[in-house]
Motif scaffolding. Structure first.
Motif, PDB file in Angstrom:
ATOM      1  N   VAL A  91      53.896 -65.560  72.182  1.00 49.31           N
ATOM      2  CA  VAL A  91      54.722 -65.709  70.977  1.00 49.31           C
ATOM      3  C   VAL A  91      54.281 -66.980  70.251  1.00 49.31           C
ATOM      4  O   VAL A  91      53.728 -67.896  70.867  1.00 49.31           O
ATOM      5  CB  VAL A  91      56.222 -65.773  71.326  1.00 49.31           C
ATOM      6  CG1 VAL A  91      56.696 -64.465  71.952  1.00 49.31           C
ATOM      7  CG2 VAL A  91      56.515 -66.943  72.264  1.00 49.31           C
ATOM      8  N   PRO A  92      54.536 -67.058  68.945  1.00 51.98           N
ATOM      9  CA  PRO A  92      54.151 -68.274  68.217  1.00 51.98           C
ATOM     10  C   PRO A  92      55.137 -69.410  68.456  1.00 51.98           C
ATOM     11  O   PRO A  92      56.331 -69.188  68.672  1.00 51.98           O
ATOM     12  CB  PRO A  92      54.163 -67.827  66.752  1.00 51.98           C
ATOM     13  CG  PRO A  92      55.138 -66.697  66.715  1.00 51.98           C
ATOM     14  CD  PRO A  92      55.041 -66.008  68.043  1.00 51.98           C
ATOM     15  N   ALA A  93      54.626 -70.621  68.412  1.00 52.67           N
ATOM     16  CA  ALA A  93      55.461 -71.818  68.539  1.00 52.67           C
ATOM     17  C   ALA A  93      54.991 -72.846  67.526  1.00 52.67           C
ATOM     18  O   ALA A  93      53.791 -72.988  67.288  1.00 52.67           O
ATOM     19  CB  ALA A  93      55.379 -72.396  69.953  1.00 52.67           C
ATOM     20  N   ALA A  94      55.940 -73.535  66.919  1.00 56.75           N
ATOM     21  CA  ALA A  94      55.598 -74.631  66.015  1.00 56.75           C
ATOM     22  C   ALA A  94      55.208 -75.842  66.843  1.00 56.75           C
ATOM     23  O   ALA A  94      55.856 -76.160  67.840  1.00 56.75           O
ATOM     24  CB  ALA A  94      56.782 -74.960  65.121  1.00 56.75           C
ATOM     25  N   ALA A  95      54.127 -76.502  66.443  1.00 60.18           N
ATOM     26  CA  ALA A  95      53.614 -77.649  67.185  1.00 60.18           C
ATOM     27  C   ALA A  95      53.665 -78.894  66.305  1.00 60.18           C
ATOM     28  O   ALA A  95      53.240 -78.871  65.149  1.00 60.18           O
ATOM     29  CB  ALA A  95      52.178 -77.388  67.646  1.00 60.18           C
ATOM     30  N   SER A  96      54.210 -79.957  66.846  1.00 54.21           N
ATOM     31  CA  SER A  96      54.236 -81.234  66.135  1.00 54.21           C
ATOM     32  C   SER A  96      53.927 -82.350  67.119  1.00 54.21           C
ATOM     33  O   SER A  96      54.198 -82.229  68.317  1.00 54.21           O
ATOM     34  CB  SER A  96      55.607 -81.468  65.488  1.00 54.21           C
ATOM     35  OG  SER A  96      56.639 -81.441  66.469  1.00 54.21           O
ATOM     36  N   ARG A  97      53.346 -83.436  66.614  1.00 54.69           N
ATOM     37  CA  ARG A  97      52.913 -84.528  67.487  1.00 54.69           C
ATOM     38  C   ARG A  97      53.739 -85.771  67.239  1.00 54.69           C
ATOM     39  O   ARG A  97      54.184 -86.045  66.124  1.00 54.69           O
ATOM     40  CB  ARG A  97      51.434 -84.835  67.278  1.00 54.69           C
ATOM     41  CG  ARG A  97      50.506 -83.762  67.778  1.00 54.69           C
ATOM     42  CD  ARG A  97      49.066 -84.242  67.800  1.00 54.69           C
ATOM     43  NE  ARG A  97      48.856 -85.328  68.741  1.00 54.69           N
ATOM     44  CZ  ARG A  97      47.770 -85.450  69.493  1.00 54.69           C
ATOM     45  NH1 ARG A  97      46.802 -84.560  69.407  1.00 54.69           N
ATOM     46  NH2 ARG A  97      47.626 -86.465  70.306  1.00 54.69           N
ATOM     47  N   MET A  98      53.945 -86.528  68.317  1.00 50.48           N
ATOM     48  CA  MET A  98      54.559 -87.843  68.250  1.00 50.48           C
ATOM     49  C   MET A  98      53.704 -88.748  69.129  1.00 50.48           C
ATOM     50  O   MET A  98      53.780 -88.703  70.352  1.00 50.48           O
ATOM     51  CB  MET A  98      56.007 -87.803  68.748  1.00 50.48           C
ATOM     52  CG  MET A  98      56.721 -89.151  68.680  1.00 50.48           C
ATOM     53  SD  MET A  98      58.468 -89.048  69.175  1.00 50.48           S
ATOM     54  CE  MET A  98      58.295 -88.790  70.953  1.00 50.48           C
TER      55      MET A  98
END
Length: 207
Positions: A91-98
């Motif tokens: 399934v798709p997932a939103a990816a963000s970085r910190m």
């Protein structure tokens, strides 16, 4: 009359100063480097969609009695339990970085090519900088779990090329090595209440 002329003369430089201040733009505070990078990568209005990746959804919630510890269960770390439920779809997932961490949360998104979120299991302490676990009673889900492992994004692949989690695992292994596989939402090292389904997790992001 001379007093009025002196007062008017004194006011003219002040008026000029006010005009110049009104036309001068205050310097804008620069964004932190991490936000600048995110804004560069994510700009839907510029034609650059938000970063997304293929992941494996969480398995069915654990029932009371399966690993129960005083009403609290711990999802067994993936380094111990290989989680063989790999026949379902990704399934798709939103990816963000910190900084050096990546957050992936399951979303609904049109089918398009995206990388596989490849995961190398590990057991490490939850970073103090992570947001707190976010529980949602409406559907018994939780966000902001800590996977404890490493994540790398593969080359972009269409969903037709990875119809199952097992196929996505092969992408990760061929690109990064046999110790890598698809990130599963059940990759959590946190103590969670029984019946809770993780939908968002954090991992250490390699450059």
């Amino acid at each position: 009359m001379s007093n009025k002329r002196i007062a008017l003369t004194a006011l003219i430089p002040a008026a000029i100063t006010l005009v110049s201040c009104g036309s001068h733009q205050a310097p804008q505070a620069s964004l932190p480097t991490t936000l600048q990078a995110q804004n560069t990568d994510i700009c839907p209005s510029c034609g650059r969609p938000a970063l997304t990746a293929w992941v494996a959804p969480a398995v069915a919630p654990v029932e009371m009695g399966d690993g129960e510890i005083g009403g609290i269960i711990s999802l067994i770390p993936s380094s111990i339990d290989p989680q063989p439920l790999n026949t379902g779809p990704v399934v798709p997932a939103a990816a963000s970085r910190m900084t050096d961490l990546m957050h992936l949360t399951v979303i609904t998104s049109p089918d398009r090519a995206r990388p596989v979120a490849c995961f190398q299991p590990n057991v490490s302490l939850r970073p103090s900088t992570l947001p707190a676990l976010s529980f949602r009673d409406a559907d018994n889900t939780v966000d902001n779990t800590w996977s404890g492992g490493l994540v790398l994004l593969s080359e972009f692949v269409a969903q037709a090329s990875v119809p199952t989690v097992a196929a996505a695992d092969q992408v990760c292994q061929s690109e990064f090595g046999l110790s890598w596989r698809t990130l599963r939402m059940n990759d959590a090292n946190d103590l969670l209440p029984a019946g809770i389904r993780p939908v968002g997790t954090w991992a250490t992001a390699l450059p």
